[in-house]
Write a protein that holds these residues in place. Structure first.
Motif, PDB file in Angstrom:
ATOM      1  N   GLY A 142      23.924  -9.372  -2.131  1.00 14.64           N
ATOM      2  CA  GLY A 142      22.469  -9.236  -1.955  1.00 14.64           C
ATOM      3  C   GLY A 142      22.027  -9.575  -0.545  1.00 14.64           C
ATOM      4  N   LEU A 143      22.767  -9.086   0.432  1.00 12.04           N
ATOM      5  CA  LEU A 143      22.490  -9.434   1.840  1.00 12.04           C
ATOM      6  C   LEU A 143      21.167  -8.840   2.304  1.00 12.04           C
ATOM      7  N   THR A 144      20.538  -9.544   3.226  1.00 16.47           N
ATOM      8  CA  THR A 144      19.305  -9.020   3.825  1.00 16.47           C
ATOM      9  C   THR A 144      19.437  -9.094   5.350  1.00 16.47           C
ATOM     10  N   PRO A 145      18.656  -8.268   6.071  1.00 16.68           N
ATOM     11  CA  PRO A 145      18.766  -8.264   7.525  1.00 16.68           C
ATOM     12  C   PRO A 145      18.560  -9.664   8.106  1.00 16.68           C
ATOM     13  N   GLY A 146      19.378  -9.982   9.096  1.00 18.32           N
ATOM     14  CA  GLY A 146      19.249 -11.269   9.790  1.00 18.32           C
ATOM     15  C   GLY A 146      20.141 -12.358   9.236  1.00 18.32           C
ATOM     16  N   GLU A 147      20.805 -12.132   8.088  1.00 18.76           N
ATOM     17  CA  GLU A 147      21.614 -13.209   7.502  1.00 18.76           C
ATOM     18  C   GLU A 147      22.947 -13.372   8.247  1.00 18.76           C
ATOM     19  N   SER A 148      23.507 -14.574   8.097  1.00 18.98           N
ATOM     20  CA  SER A 148      24.832 -14.845   8.670  1.00 18.98           C
ATOM     21  C   SER A 148      25.847 -14.896   7.532  1.00 18.98           C
TER      22      SER A 148
ATOM     23  N   ALA B 102      28.053  -6.161   7.783  1.00 19.91           N
ATOM     24  CA  ALA B 102      27.498  -6.089   9.144  1.00 19.91           C
ATOM     25  C   ALA B 102      26.421  -5.002   9.239  1.00 19.91           C
ATOM     26  N   ARG B 103      26.655  -3.893   8.528  1.00 16.44           N
ATOM     27  CA  ARG B 103      25.623  -2.833   8.542  1.00 16.44           C
ATOM     28  C   ARG B 103      24.328  -3.361   7.942  1.00 16.44           C
ATOM     29  N   THR B 104      24.432  -4.135   6.857  1.00 21.36           N
ATOM     30  CA  THR B 104      23.224  -4.583   6.158  1.00 21.36           C
ATOM     31  C   THR B 104      22.505  -5.700   6.905  1.00 21.36           C
ATOM     32  N   VAL B 105      23.239  -6.669   7.444  1.00 23.32           N
ATOM     33  CA  VAL B 105      22.534  -7.782   8.111  1.00 23.32           C
ATOM     34  C   VAL B 105      21.972  -7.346   9.461  1.00 23.32           C
ATOM     35  N   GLY B 106      22.527  -6.280  10.002  1.00 23.32           N
ATOM     36  CA  GLY B 106      21.933  -5.677  11.196  1.00 23.32           C
ATOM     37  C   GLY B 106      22.079  -6.510  12.454  1.00 23.32           C
ATOM     38  N   PRO B 107      21.450  -6.061  13.550  1.00 26.79           N
ATOM     39  CA  PRO B 107      21.670  -6.707  14.846  1.00 26.79           C
ATOM     40  C   PRO B 107      21.154  -8.147  14.922  1.00 26.79           C
ATOM     41  N   ARG B 108      20.229  -8.528  14.059  1.00 30.51           N
ATOM     42  CA  ARG B 108      19.746  -9.925  14.071  1.00 30.51           C
ATOM     43  C   ARG B 108      20.670 -10.835  13.264  1.00 30.51           C
ATOM     44  N   GLY B 109      21.537 -10.236  12.469  1.00 34.01           N
ATOM     45  CA  GLY B 109      22.475 -11.033  11.680  1.00 34.01           C
ATOM     46  C   GLY B 109      23.825 -11.079  12.350  1.00 34.01           C
ATOM     47  N   ARG B 110      24.794 -11.758  11.677  1.00 32.81           N
ATOM     48  CA  ARG B 110      26.147 -11.765  12.243  1.00 32.81           C
ATOM     49  C   ARG B 110      27.152 -11.959  11.126  1.00 32.81           C
ATOM     50  N   VAL B 111      28.341 -11.430  11.364  1.00 36.44           N
ATOM     51  CA  VAL B 111      29.432 -11.572  10.397  1.00 36.44           C
ATOM     52  C   VAL B 111      30.661 -12.070  11.147  1.00 36.44           C
TER      53      VAL B 111
ATOM     54  N   LEU C  84      29.325  -1.800  15.826  1.00 33.18           N
ATOM     55  CA  LEU C  84      28.806  -2.983  15.130  1.00 33.18           C
ATOM     56  C   LEU C  84      29.083  -4.238  15.968  1.00 33.18           C
ATOM     57  N   ASP C  85      28.172  -4.532  16.886  1.00 35.84           N
ATOM     58  CA  ASP C  85      28.372  -5.676  17.789  1.00 35.84           C
ATOM     59  C   ASP C  85      28.180  -7.018  17.092  1.00 35.84           C
ATOM     60  N   ASN C  86      27.617  -6.995  15.905  1.00 35.82           N
ATOM     61  CA  ASN C  86      27.338  -8.246  15.174  1.00 35.82           C
ATOM     62  C   ASN C  86      28.521  -8.674  14.307  1.00 35.82           C
ATOM     63  N   LEU C  87      29.645  -7.968  14.410  1.00 32.90           N
ATOM     64  CA  LEU C  87      30.814  -8.283  13.589  1.00 32.90           C
ATOM     65  C   LEU C  87      31.977  -8.700  14.485  1.00 32.90           C
TER      66      LEU C  87
END
Ligand SMILES: C[S@@+](CC[C@H](N)C(=O)[O-])C[C@H]1O[C@@H](n2cnc3c(N)ncnc32)[C@H](O)[C@@H]1O
Length: 209
Positions: free
Chosen positions: A39-45, A61-70, A92-95
């Motif tokens: 149940g991920l939302t944008p911005g989550e870690s 990573a697609r779901t949490v988006g650029p404000r999130g990180r994996v 996907l720079d957040n992964l």
């Protein structure tokens, strides 16, 4: 001469290309279901434990988006390289992929720790999964995917036999650990035993040749 005993990371690394050939039919659908259940939302870690080639880390990573990180962590270097390549292809720079034993990973404060098809490989499933729960922020979610009893048919034995044509099977309590958590009731009880509140078990069925 006795064959060299390998670590679990050695086995998955040595078979990385063969493993990844199954990604579209097996690992990716299971990984997508895992990230969906979180149940991920944008911005989550997110900490993706035992990430392999990124089957659940990429959709996370697609779901949490650029404000999130994996942070995606595994012992098998060759699988991590495949995961890095796939993340790069999507931009996907957040992964980030890391080679590390995951129960001693130094990260903390994650909104979600997810682990697809990994906990039963741990040397001590209870101790090492408890270590993962400590990497969550208060109120964070732990998501664990396991094979349901009977779902693998003879696959597990065939896989082990294939590995043993090349090397001794790593010392791993995986079969009896999986057998402790392979029904909805036993999985829910185990999650409660680890300190989980409101454990929820979701069953997904898919057929793959
Ligand atoms: C069946 S694969 C699953 C990979 C991925 N989660 C997926 O669903 O495609 C299990 C993975 O767990 C990793 N693994 C097992 N024990 C580990 C540990 N203690 N620390 C980090 N990775 C581990 C293995 O290297 C392997 O890549």
């Amino acid at each position: 001469m006795t064959a060299r005993r390998s670590t679990i990371g050695d086995v998955f690394s040595a078979g990385a290309q063969e493993f990844h050939r199954w990604s579209p039919a097996l690992w990716d659908p299971v990984g997508a279901a895992t990230a969906d259940t979180a149940g991920l939302t944008p911005g989550e870690s997110v900490l993706d434990a035992c990430c392999g080639a990124g089957a659940s880390a990429l959709p996370a990573a697609r779901t949490v988006g650029p404000r999130g990180r994996v942070d995606a962590v595994d012992l098998a270097g060759a699988l991590l390289e495949i995961g890095e390549r796939r993340a790069g292809e999507e931009g996907l720079d957040n992964l980030r992929f890391h080679r590390h034993e995951v129960s001693s990973w130094p990260g903390s404060g994650y909104d979600v720790v997810q682990c697809a098809l990994g906990v039963f490989f741990f040397p001590d499933m209870d101790r090492d999964t408890t270590a993962l729960t400590r990497m969550l922020r208060p109120g964070g979610r732990l998501v664990v995917t396991v094979w349901e009893k009977g779902s693998l048919g003879g696959w597990g034995a065939a896989f082990r036999a294939a590995v043993e044509t090349e090397r001794a099977w790593p010392d791993s309590p995986q079969s009896h650990q999986l057998a402790r958590i392979d029904t909805p009731d036993t999985l829910a009880s185990w999650l409660e035993h680890l300190g989980g509140t409101e454990p929820r078990v979701v069953q997904r069925r898919f057929d793959t040749p």
